[in-house]
Every structure is written in C-alpha cells, then in structure tokens.
Design an enzyme around this catalytic site. Structure first.
Site, PDB file in Angstrom:
ATOM      1  CB  SER A   1      31.734  39.081  42.704  1.00 48.43           C
ATOM      2  OG  SER A   1      32.597  40.192  42.798  1.00 48.43           O
TER       3      SER A   1
ATOM      4  CG  ASP B   1      30.009  46.743  44.184  1.00 47.68           C
ATOM      5  OD1 ASP B   1      31.486  47.088  44.519  1.00 47.68           O
ATOM      6  OD2 ASP B   1      29.655  46.025  44.304  1.00 47.68           O
TER       7      ASP B   1
ATOM      8  CG  HIS C   1      31.715  43.324  45.954  1.00 46.16           C
ATOM      9  ND1 HIS C   1      30.785  43.594  44.300  1.00 46.16           N
ATOM     10  CD2 HIS C   1      32.176  42.588  45.888  1.00 46.16           C
ATOM     11  CE1 HIS C   1      31.146  42.910  44.005  1.00 46.16           C
ATOM     12  NE2 HIS C   1      31.993  41.757  44.278  1.00 46.16           N
TER      13      HIS C   1
END
Lengths: 281, 281
Positions: free
Chosen positions: B149, B225, B258
């Site tokens: 991320s 995600d 995620h």
C-alpha cells in the site's frame, strides 16, 4: 449465525461469525478458515482443526499470526478458532485481570457463582460450537484439537476427556498441570471453588492416569519461554504419561519463547500431524 | 542501537531495536529478521529485503502477520522493517488522522514546514537505516525492497530513483499513482506543498518514463481490495510502463482484499523473486 467479514487467503476463505451461544448465555464471535477445496466443490465437507488460544487472545490471534493458512489450504483442512471466554456478560471483576475472567475462560465449566452462568467454555468448544459449524459450514465431524498455553491446556483436556471425539491432539507450551501453578490455581479456585478434588477433572496431568483412550500427545515447548518453570511444567505431564505408558512426544526447542514467533516456526509440523490422523496425508 | 527484544523464529532471530535517527531527528524503532545462516556462521553477511509497511502500521505488522519468516530462513535472507513515520515529534495535528502525520510518512522527503524537520522517511529508508544495519548487523549491501500500500509506493519510488541500489523490487497493492488519488494528494500537498511539479519526483507512475534502470516491477493486487479504484490504480502504472517498455508483472488476484490475509498468500512468491535476484536461488 451472522457473517461479520470474509477475507480470501491462500485460495480459501477466512471468515468471522457472530452467534448466540446457549452454553455461555451471551453472543460470541469466532473465526473459521475454509480451504479452497470447500469453495471449489460445494457440498464437500472437510476435516477440521479446533484451535484454542491463550490468555488475553481472541479468535484472531492464531488466524493473523500463526502463518497456518497456507498449509491448511494445501491439506484441505478447515480451522476453527473460538474466542477465549464469554464476552460482555458484565460480571463484577470480570475485566480486572488478564488471567481471570474475560480472555481467560480456561476451557472449563464453572461451578461457582457468579461465574457458572456464563463461564462454560468447555461445553462451548467441545459441544456447541462443533455442532454449529458442522451444521452451518462445510466442515465434517472429523475433528482434531490444538492450542497454545491456556489453550494448550484446553486442547489436552478436551481430548483426554472425550475418547473418540478427536482424531489427534497437540499443544504449544500448554499449561500442563494447572492445579499446581499460579495461573491454574487462581482460575480453578475462582471458577471451581476450593475443593481440589474437583480440579482433577480439568488438569491434563491428573487426567492422564485414567484416560480411556491413549491418544498421542504432541507437545512443543520453547526452553526460553518465560513461563516454563512457574506456569507450564510439561515435565509433570510427561512423568504422568510415562507411568501409564500414555504416548507423548514432548519436543523441547532451544531458545524459543512463548510468542507466535515460536508457534509459526512449528505449526506446519502440527498441521501435518493432524492431517495424517484425519486422513489428509 | 539498543536491542529491545529477541524472539527465536524458524531457527533465526526476530529482533527489535531502538536508535536515534539523524535524518528524522527523533528516536526510531525497527525490526529485523536474521536467518539461521547468520547465527550458525558468525562473520557471515546475508542479503537483505527492506519491507515498507502501509498506513497506520509499525515495524511489527509484517513480522507478525506476513508468515514470511519461514521462507526467509530457508533462503538465508534477512528482512528489515522500519516504522512508517517519525514518532513522538510533537507536531501540531500529527496524530489527528490515519493518513497524514504519524504512521503516514509516505517515504518522501518533506519540504514544507513544520514537516520538513522530521518527515524525511525517504532519506531514512534509502540511506540511513541501510548504513546502520550494514554496519551493526550481519547483513550485506545486497538489497531488495518491497512493501504494501503506502509502503508499496515507497518500495517502487526507492527502486526507480536509485539505479543499482536494489537487486529487485516488488509491491503488494501499492499506491501506484499517488499524485492522482486522495491519500497521495493529501500527503503530497501537506509534505511537499501545492506545486504539482514537485510531486512527480515521488510518484512511481510519473517516475517510470525517465527511470534510469529498467528493473522489473513485480506487483500483486487483489480485485476485491476496497481501495483499488479510488486509491491504488495499478493500471496507471502499467500503462506508463507499457509506453516505455519498462518491465512490469502485474498480477491481479480475484477475490483478494487489502489485508495481510492477501499478503500472506503470495509473500513466498515475492521472497523467491528477491531470492533469485540476490543470488540465493
């Protein structure tokens, strides 16, 4: 049973559920890992490992930290992680300490007020939760049980008290003789009262002599575990096993401590142990 | 450098350290995993993967949740996890939101007051921390970089801006084009000011056209995600790569989200990717 969340992992699904527990008389959350086989073949039921966690844990510690899901996916093994105590039942003092009350159910059936109404984790993990997941999820009645610390104690007593119910049992750093250590005596006096004869039914070392089934106990223990001497005492359990020829495989691992860094180092051995007993290997 | 804790894991050691960072002008903590090879053979230095974590994380998320240490032990690969921002520097508003300030350093060098004194995570992870661990620990100057991320963005820009410094780079769900998403524009305006030309030097998608080294970008991204469309935008990066023939391997994984349940599913592929580039496979 309310689905709280789903995460795909290693081709299978990690899910969290909430449901009302009759045994505990409160709402409970638990986690399950369903291997890819259950998603690919609807209608399939796979064998299941019940993992019992230690003091202060929830259903999430094992799922997030053990690194177990990859091997479970390969084996086609489901994993169910219950919480470690009833929650939100508002008993006085319930949240005052880490080793009694919330997060510290000890996998026994309390007999003392005010605990006996809710603190019945043994009934929950042995009967109610398996019945629920076997009815609602693609897991079968082929069960194994394992756990860590307080949950290692839980896994051992669940297996020793229920011949035929589990194909295999293992533990990481279990509280092996709770009647004789501070964590155990505190919990047992509170939940069971001061009559030590009542305690014997909830102590792996004291259950071994009369165990109706000689299921092998696989136990991993780190030598650098801060709780080894005062709280865990695997030698007491090994001594009890030796006297009655109960099979035990106690592996002492030099330098390892009580953390999930230890568990993740050897979890695949345990999964394979259960996989073999469950016919997956 | 003060040793805070050690846990044996997979035959190696997970350690946490505290030290004073000159770049960040504050005390920082970081984690390192040293594979068994470094303990068995004192004097050995092993290649090292720098892992950059995402928003809100510390040095511990990857170490505890990625399930990466087993493969790192097998490969003989060290892993270093820095924290995600300066800590305890008492800037106004620093702790007010999850995506700016503490836990959100974005691996850039701030130019704006009051951030520029401390928020220099790029200098820290590219120069100061590697120099420190290479001097004090048995890790070599053979480096790779990866992250998740915000940390995936960090890994990409560190590699793209420093030809020859990393043998390989990869990312999980990176913020691939931060100049064009809410997380990135908020961070870049705050740390770098409103001149968007300054931002281009910290955005993987905008760095690719002029990258002096065509190091392959290995990127894993889940299709489920929640941040994919609004924040991550790997297609923008893939488009930029295609235009200049920059090698990219973007793997879209159906159903994955995620979380670390996603990362743990594919981390071994990334470790092997880095292991090959580092001569360990």
């Amino acid at each position: 049973m309310e689905l709280l969340s789903t995460n795909v992992s290693h081709g299978g699904e990690h899910r969290r559920y909430r449901h009302h527990s009759e045994a505990l008389d409160c709402d409970m959350e638990f986690a399950v890992y369903l291997p890819p086989a259950t998603l690919r073949n609807p209608g399939t039921s796979v064998p299941v490992l019940y993992w019992l966690s230690g003091l202060t844990c929830t259903d999430q510690n094992f799922m997030q930290k053990a690194g177990a899901l990859g091997r479970a996916a390969e084996l086609g093994l489901a994993i169910v992680c219950p919480d470690t105590s009833p929650r939100g039942v508002n008993l006085p003092g319930e949240d005052d300490s880490y080793d009694f009350g919330s997060g510290a159910g000890f996998y026994i059936t309390a007999t003392q007020d005010p605990w006996r109404r809710h603190y019945r984790m043994y009934d929950y993990v042995v009967d109610e939760l398996p019945a629920l997941v076997e009815a609602e999820l693609p897991v079968s009645g082929r069960r194994s049980v394992s756990g860590h610390s307080m949950g290692g104690h839980g896994a051992l007593i669940c297996a020793l008290k229920n011949p035929g119910r589990y194909a295999s049992v293992s533990a990481f750093a279990p509280i092996a003789n709770p009647s004789s250590c501070p964590w155990g005596t505190r919990a047992f006096s509170g939940y069971l009262g001061d009559d030590r004869e009542e305690w014997a039914d909830w102590d792996a070392t004291l259950l071994v002599p009369g165990a109706p089934e000689r299921l092998e106990l696989l136990i991993d223990q780190g030598t650098a575990d801060d709780f080894l001497d005062e709280q865990l005492n695997p030698d007491a359990l090994a001594d009890a096993c030796e006297k009655v020829h109960h099979p035990i495989r106690l592996r002492m691992h030099r330098g390892y401590d009580h953390s999930y860094f230890f568990i993740e180092s050897f979890i695949n051995d345990h999964l394979d142990h259960h996989g073999r007993a469950l016919g997956l290997l």
